[in-house]
Design an enzyme around this catalytic site. Structure first.
Site, PDB file in Angstrom:
ATOM      1  N   GLY A  48       0.835  -1.189   0.000  1.00 44.42           N
ATOM      2  CA  GLY A  48       0.000   0.000   0.000  1.00 44.42           C
ATOM      3  C   GLY A  48       0.872   1.243   0.000  1.00 44.42           C
ATOM      4  N   GLN A  53       3.036   9.994   1.013  1.00 45.49           N
ATOM      5  CA  GLN A  53       4.322   9.307   1.166  1.00 45.49           C
ATOM      6  C   GLN A  53       5.300   9.638   0.038  1.00 45.49           C
ATOM      7  OE1 GLN A  53       2.344   5.300   2.085  1.00 45.49           O
ATOM      8  NE2 GLN A  53       4.213   5.255   3.297  1.00 45.49           N
ATOM      9  N   CYS A  95       5.399   0.188   7.578  1.00 45.21           N
ATOM     10  CA  CYS A  95       5.082   1.336   6.717  1.00 45.21           C
ATOM     11  C   CYS A  95       6.335   1.682   5.929  1.00 45.21           C
ATOM     12  CB  CYS A  95       4.661   2.518   7.591  1.00 45.21           C
ATOM     13  SG  CYS A  95       4.266   3.999   6.655  1.00 45.21           S
TER      14      CYS A  95
HETATM   15 NI    NI Z   1       2.266   3.547   5.717  1.00 47.74          NI
END
Ligand code: NI
Length: 173
Positions: A48, A53, A95
């Site tokens: 994801g 980001q 992440c």
């Molecule tokens: Ni993330």
């Protein structure tokens, strides 16, 4: 084009993102942004990625739980709305903006979301287990929330300290 993934500490990751205006749907610029996000996510071996980001504070994220193996698992959600969550699961989460750190996070087991596609169609997506986790993790990004927020204060502070040390050594950029 593979874009640089912003790491924890970059203010764009903790800023609530703005909705994408309807007139941007279907534009080549938006399609390019989505393509860049998939390229960037696959190169980083993630499942994801949210637009902030890569430095774009827009309400857009992508998910592919097959990590590029199954084209039909590619999901693009624009201006998503979480309609419903059910149940509970605890599982390890990481992440791409916080590389090297993973921890257990409690999330709903199932989620239903509504969003626009890049072409301006309205879709509803339902997911459970990993897909639900990924959708909720990425949706958090659009609100400037990282998975660290779901950890205990003790764990969160420990990770923050380690990141601080890495940054001092020039290993966090
Ligand atoms: Ni993330």
């Amino acid at each position: 084009m593979v874009r640089k993934i912003r790491l924890y500490g970059d203010p764009v990751l903790e800023t609530p993102c703005a909705p994408i205006p309807e007139e941007e749907l279907g534009t080549p610029e938006l399609k390019q942004l989505v393509d860049d996000m998939f390229e960037t996510m696959y190169q980083a071996k993630g499942v994801g990625l949210a637009a902030p980001q890569i430095g774009e504070a827009k309400r857009l994220f992508i998910v592919d739980c097959s990590a590029g193996e199954e084209p039909e698992e590619r999901i693009v959600l624009i201006n998503p709305e979480i309609l419903e969550t059910k149940g509970e699961q605890v599982g390890e989460e990481g992440c791409l903006s916080i590389p090297g750190f993973r921890d257990n996070v409690r999330r709903p087991y199932r989620v239903k979301a509504r969003a626009w596609t890049p072409d301006g169609e309205v879709i509803e997506v339902e997911g459970e287990e990993l897909l639900a986790r990924a959708i909720l993790h990425e949706n958090d990004h659009l609100n400037g929330v990282l998975f660290l927020k779901h950890l205990s204060t003790l764990k969160r502070e420990m990770i923050k300290r380690k990141i601080k040390a890495l940054r001092k050594k020039g290993e966090w950029d």
